[in-house]
Design an enzyme around this catalytic site. Structure first.
Site, mmCIF file in Angstrom:
data_model
loop_
_atom_site.group_PDB
_atom_site.id
_atom_site.type_symbol
_atom_site.label_atom_id
_atom_site.label_comp_id
_atom_site.label_asym_id
_atom_site.label_seq_id
_atom_site.Cartn_x
_atom_site.Cartn_y
_atom_site.Cartn_z
ATOM 1 N N ASN A 82 0.864 -1.176 0.000
ATOM 2 C CA ASN A 82 0.000 0.000 0.000
ATOM 3 C C ASN A 82 0.903 1.229 0.000
ATOM 4 O O ASN A 82 1.478 1.567 1.033
ATOM 5 C CB ASN A 82 -0.891 -0.036 1.259
ATOM 6 C CG ASN A 82 -1.710 1.232 1.426
ATOM 7 O OD1 ASN A 82 -1.782 2.065 0.515
ATOM 8 N ND2 ASN A 82 -2.322 1.382 2.593
ATOM 9 N N LYS A 86 0.098 4.255 -0.302
ATOM 10 C CA LYS A 86 -0.589 5.414 0.282
ATOM 11 C C LYS A 86 -0.394 6.651 -0.608
ATOM 12 O O LYS A 86 -0.319 6.519 -1.819
ATOM 13 C CB LYS A 86 -0.111 5.648 1.720
ATOM 14 C CG LYS A 86 -0.162 4.373 2.568
ATOM 15 C CD LYS A 86 -0.051 4.650 4.025
ATOM 16 C CE LYS A 86 -0.031 3.341 4.799
ATOM 17 N NZ LYS A 86 -0.109 3.517 6.228
ATOM 18 N N HIS A 122 -9.655 0.938 4.838
ATOM 19 C CA HIS A 122 -8.385 1.138 5.556
ATOM 20 C C HIS A 122 -8.635 2.066 6.749
ATOM 21 O O HIS A 122 -9.440 2.998 6.657
ATOM 22 C CB HIS A 122 -7.347 1.739 4.605
ATOM 23 C CG HIS A 122 -5.966 1.739 5.176
ATOM 24 N ND1 HIS A 122 -5.549 2.668 6.093
ATOM 25 C CD2 HIS A 122 -4.928 0.894 4.995
ATOM 26 C CE1 HIS A 122 -4.299 2.404 6.439
ATOM 27 N NE2 HIS A 122 -3.891 1.327 5.782
ATOM 28 N N GLU A 127 -7.052 4.470 7.902
ATOM 29 C CA GLU A 127 -6.849 5.907 7.628
ATOM 30 C C GLU A 127 -8.082 6.498 6.938
ATOM 31 O O GLU A 127 -8.417 7.662 7.145
ATOM 32 C CB GLU A 127 -5.582 6.095 6.775
ATOM 33 C CG GLU A 127 -4.329 5.857 7.613
ATOM 34 C CD GLU A 127 -3.113 5.388 6.829
ATOM 35 O OE1 GLU A 127 -3.099 5.486 5.586
ATOM 36 O OE2 GLU A 127 -2.166 4.897 7.481
ATOM 37 N N GLU A 142 -5.486 -5.162 10.555
ATOM 38 C CA GLU A 142 -4.490 -4.115 10.760
ATOM 39 C C GLU A 142 -4.809 -3.380 12.053
ATOM 40 O O GLU A 142 -5.604 -2.427 12.049
ATOM 41 C CB GLU A 142 -4.520 -3.125 9.593
ATOM 42 C CG GLU A 142 -4.224 -3.749 8.254
ATOM 43 C CD GLU A 142 -3.640 -2.730 7.291
ATOM 44 O OE1 GLU A 142 -2.539 -2.979 6.806
ATOM 45 O OE2 GLU A 142 -4.268 -1.683 7.069
ATOM 46 N N GLY A 148 2.141 2.189 10.817
ATOM 47 C CA GLY A 148 3.058 3.320 10.685
ATOM 48 C C GLY A 148 3.696 3.746 11.985
ATOM 49 O O GLY A 148 4.311 4.810 12.063
ATOM 50 N N SER A 168 3.299 -2.222 10.354
ATOM 51 C CA SER A 168 4.753 -2.196 10.573
ATOM 52 C C SER A 168 5.440 -3.526 10.260
ATOM 53 O O SER A 168 6.374 -3.923 10.954
ATOM 54 C CB SER A 168 5.073 -1.728 12.000
ATOM 55 O OG SER A 168 4.577 -0.424 12.222
HETATM 56 C C1 PEP Z 1 -0.971 0.019 6.096
HETATM 57 O O1 PEP Z 1 -1.202 1.210 6.097
HETATM 58 O O2 PEP Z 1 -1.736 -0.759 5.501
HETATM 59 C C2 PEP Z 1 0.219 -0.442 6.816
HETATM 60 C C3 PEP Z 1 0.242 -1.690 7.196
HETATM 61 O O3 PEP Z 1 1.205 0.473 7.047
HETATM 62 P P1 PEP Z 1 2.637 0.210 7.736
HETATM 63 O O4 PEP Z 1 3.196 -1.064 7.149
HETATM 64 O O5 PEP Z 1 3.470 1.407 7.360
HETATM 65 O O6 PEP Z 1 2.403 0.096 9.203
#
Ligand code: PEP
Length: 251
Positions: A6, A8, A92, A94, A164, A170, A210
């Site tokens: 992703n 973003k 997601h 976000e 997630e 993040g 992460s």
């Molecule tokens: C995501 O936004 O789907 C995600 C898993 O981000 P990150 O790997 O940066 O934590």
């Protein structure tokens, strides 16, 4: 296993094409594991040209639930199909947090994506406050059941789930493999309840939050972790490639 990147709101058209080339160079001939990248919408068609002929599939990061019309700034499922998308990330955290998406709007999107034969990657996950209050299972259950309400799934590949935990996205703070496995097993049970043993058992449940080359192997070794949704680390082709390799080794 599926490993999806992703990107973003990162990369412009030029750097997206370059990153896609690097990803194809790193993992374009991988077999046994599915790989996808989800660039920003403006670069979808250009990235599709780069991915063409490789095993890496294209995904989008969001879409609207109407077919077309007066929805300024929005992108429809048909538009995503027309530029070669196979997957679309929906719900997601976000989008839920910053753009007011709810289980109801996410559910409409999942249904519309299926109508256009896109494979939704439906994201679910609790906040830190919800986990601290012991509410993580209840929160995720609601997101799964409402997100998939009225969605028929006959082939397990029709919809992908992504767990997630919001506190891990993040932040550099990953769920432990045991925490991930516990929630994935819980989600697996929900899917089996909704779609039966055969379909529920075979649906992919990705972990996101992460994931990095250093922790991917331990997460992917968990029996109900079927790959990863990768944010930050997917912007570096070598790191993303190493995560894909960890999935290959675990599968
Ligand atoms: C995501 O936004 O789907 C995600 C898993 O981000 P990150 O790997 O940066 O934590």
């Amino acid at each position: 296993m599926l490993v999806a990147g992703n990107w973003k709101m990162n990369t412009d058209r030029t750097s997206a094409v370059q990153l896609a080339r690097d990803v194809v160079g790193a993992v374009g001939d991988v077999t046994g594991v599915q790989v996808a990248v989800c660039p920003p919408a403006v670069s979808l068609d250009a990235v599709f040209e780069v991915l063409h002929g490789s095993s890496v599939r294209l995904g989008a990061q969001n879409m609207h639930y109407e077919d077309h019309g007066a929805f300024t700034g929005e992108i429809s499922a048909g538009m995503l199909r027309s530029v070669g998308c196979h997957y679309v990330i929906l719900g997601h955290s976000e989008r839920r947090q910053y753009f007011g998406e709810t289980d109801v709007s996410v559910n409409k999107k999942v249904k519309k994506a299926r109508e256009y034969k896109l494979v939704p990657i439906l994201c679910v996950g609790e906040t830190l406050a919800q986990r601290d209050a012991g509410e993580e299972n209840a929160v995720v259950q609601t997101q799964v059941e409402k997100g998939l309400a009225g969605v028929e799934i006959r082939d397990p590949g029709e919809v992908v789930l992504a767990y997630e935990p919001v506190w891990a996205i993040g932040t550099g703070r990953t769920a432990t493999p045991a925490q991930a496995q516990a929630m994935h097993a819980f989600i697996r049970g929900l899917l089996i309840n909704m779609y039966g043993e055969k379909v529920g058992f075979a649906m992919q449940i990705l972990y996101g939050g992460s994931v990095k080359p250093g922790n991917a192997a331990d997460l992917f070794a968990q029996p109900d972790v079927d790959g990863g949704l990768i944010g930050g680390a997917s912007l570096n082709a070598a790191d993303f490639g190493a995560i894909v390799e960890a999935a290959v080794a675990a599968s």
